[in-house]
Design an enzyme around this catalytic site. Structure first.
Site, PDB file in Angstrom:
ATOM      1  N   HIS A 140      14.801 -31.692 -16.560  1.00  0.00           N
ATOM      2  CA  HIS A 140      16.163 -31.756 -17.112  1.00  0.00           C
ATOM      3  C   HIS A 140      17.146 -31.046 -16.183  1.00  0.00           C
ATOM      4  O   HIS A 140      18.216 -31.585 -15.858  1.00  0.00           O
ATOM      5  CB  HIS A 140      16.159 -31.104 -18.501  1.00  0.00           C
ATOM      6  CG  HIS A 140      17.503 -30.916 -19.109  1.00  0.00           C
ATOM      7  ND1 HIS A 140      18.009 -31.721 -20.114  1.00  0.00           N
ATOM      8  CD2 HIS A 140      18.480 -29.992 -18.866  1.00  0.00           C
ATOM      9  CE1 HIS A 140      19.209 -31.312 -20.451  1.00  0.00           C
ATOM     10  NE2 HIS A 140      19.527 -30.252 -19.712  1.00  0.00           N
ATOM     11  N   GLU A 141      16.794 -29.838 -15.741  1.00  0.00           N
ATOM     12  CA  GLU A 141      17.697 -29.080 -14.873  1.00  0.00           C
ATOM     13  C   GLU A 141      17.850 -29.741 -13.500  1.00  0.00           C
ATOM     14  O   GLU A 141      18.944 -29.760 -12.933  1.00  0.00           O
ATOM     15  CB  GLU A 141      17.193 -27.642 -14.721  1.00  0.00           C
ATOM     16  CG  GLU A 141      17.175 -26.841 -16.017  1.00  0.00           C
ATOM     17  CD  GLU A 141      18.527 -26.799 -16.702  1.00  0.00           C
ATOM     18  OE1 GLU A 141      19.561 -26.825 -16.003  1.00  0.00           O
ATOM     19  OE2 GLU A 141      18.571 -26.747 -17.947  1.00  0.00           O
ATOM     20  N   HIS A 144      20.437 -32.481 -13.479  1.00  0.00           N
ATOM     21  CA  HIS A 144      21.812 -31.996 -13.349  1.00  0.00           C
ATOM     22  C   HIS A 144      22.195 -31.861 -11.874  1.00  0.00           C
ATOM     23  O   HIS A 144      23.309 -32.195 -11.468  1.00  0.00           O
ATOM     24  CB  HIS A 144      21.969 -30.627 -14.025  1.00  0.00           C
ATOM     25  CG  HIS A 144      22.064 -30.678 -15.512  1.00  0.00           C
ATOM     26  ND1 HIS A 144      22.869 -31.573 -16.189  1.00  0.00           N
ATOM     27  CD2 HIS A 144      21.483 -29.908 -16.474  1.00  0.00           C
ATOM     28  CE1 HIS A 144      22.765 -31.362 -17.488  1.00  0.00           C
ATOM     29  NE2 HIS A 144      21.930 -30.371 -17.689  1.00  0.00           N
ATOM     30  N   GLU A 215      24.455 -33.547 -21.021  1.00  0.00           N
ATOM     31  CA  GLU A 215      23.178 -33.056 -21.536  1.00  0.00           C
ATOM     32  C   GLU A 215      22.307 -34.215 -22.013  1.00  0.00           C
ATOM     33  O   GLU A 215      21.088 -34.222 -21.779  1.00  0.00           O
ATOM     34  CB  GLU A 215      23.410 -32.056 -22.667  1.00  0.00           C
ATOM     35  CG  GLU A 215      24.073 -30.761 -22.239  1.00  0.00           C
ATOM     36  CD  GLU A 215      23.291 -30.025 -21.170  1.00  0.00           C
ATOM     37  OE1 GLU A 215      22.038 -30.128 -21.159  1.00  0.00           O
ATOM     38  OE2 GLU A 215      23.921 -29.362 -20.326  1.00  0.00           O
TER      39      GLU A 215
END
EC number: 3.4.24.-
Length: 304
Positions: A140-141, A144, A215
């Protein structure tokens, strides 16, 4: 080397529109301050210097504020191994790895581009998550970073931060020194506070709109990269539940960085904080992961 994280055109469009609108707001903000303070050189130089510092040193500022430090491979070999493996899967440079000595389970990414990025996890997260769950959070990070929305949210948050600081400075300056000022000075102070408050409110709303979508985009990209949306859903449920049990007073320092976190630092109480949250609700995130699980033929994510 192009990233293999699936591109998200809607995210790209939202980032472009947000930056454009914030750019207009930024120009109007500087122009209003110049008109009120009668010194365009001072205002422009200070604003440009602060924006440059925010862009170039955002990773160091975030790490310092959250008590994070860069860790070497021999200190956290398993963490480095997961980051390296996911970076290779995504076809992107491996970011710098950092650890924050905080019991609050969370993670964040920062940096101006994929070649100058940092991914930081807290010791609370490392202690609570299973290896597969940690992989989902790190994916997930990394998404980004790959989508470059970390840099956009860093620059976007700058205007609101500066406007908020000006409001505080003007308020306390007037509060403790109002008796020594003439009427013209009071009018200027009132004008500065009014303009700054309006700019802060508008930038706040623009950033929240972008942050919530990014997100969901990161959850989607991470689930598709790992092929295990149910594991990411389990990590979300576990982290959100543990954070909700932390007293709100203990989360206040961390809340200033909510836009960067995997899960916002919000207590259990309903309050307005959840209405203006930087993240979509846990239910929205789990619903999306459930749909992706169905598309991939995987068992639906649990909601324990």
């Amino acid at each position: 080397m192009p990233s293999r994280f699936r591109s998200d055109r809607r995210l790209t469009v939202r980032m472009g529109v947000t930056l454009f609108l914030l750019g207009l707001l930024y120009v109007g903000f500087v122009a209003a301050l110049v008109a009120l303070l009668k010194s365009w050189i001072l205002v422009v130089v200070i604003a440009a210097a602060l924006l440059g510092a925010q862009y170039w040193f955002s990773d160091r500022i975030a790490l310092y504020a959250m008590r994070g430090r860069v860790v070497e491979r021999d200190e956290y070999p398993e963490l480095h191994g997961v980051v390296d493996r996911l970076s290779a899967m995504a076809g992107m440079p491996a970011p710098v790895v950092a650890v924050s000595q905080m019991d609050m389970p969370n993670a964040f990414a920062t940096g101006r581009n994929p070649d100058n990025a940092v991914v930081c996890v807290t010791t609370g997260l490392l202690r609570r998550l299973e290896p597969a769950e940690l992989e989902g959070v790190l994916a997930h990070e990394l998404s980004h970073v790959a989508h470059k929305d970390v840099a956009v949210i860093t620059v976007a948050s700058f205007l609101g931060v500066i406007a908020g600081l000006i409001v505080r400075f003007a308020f306390y300056s007037q509060l403790f020194g109002g008796g020594r000022r003439d009427q013209n000075t009071l009018i200027v102070f009132a004008g500065v506070m009014g303009v700054s408050a309006a700019v802060y409110a508008l930038s706040f709303l623009l950033i929240r709109a972008l942050s919530r979508y990014r997100e969901l985009a990161a959850d989607r990209a991470a689930a598709l990269l790992t092929g295990r949306p149910s594991v990411l859903a389990a990590a979300l449920t576990k982290v959100s539940g543990d954070i909700a049990r932390i007293p709100t007073r203990d989360l206040r320092t961390a809340q200033a960085f909510n836009a960067f976190y995997f899960t916002p630092a919000l207590g259990a109480g309903p309050g307005l904080g959840r209405f203006f949250s930087t993240h979509p609700s846990l239910e929205q995130r789990l619903d999306q992961l459930g749909r992706i699980s169905a598309e991939l033929g995987e068992a639906a994510p649990g909601r324990a």
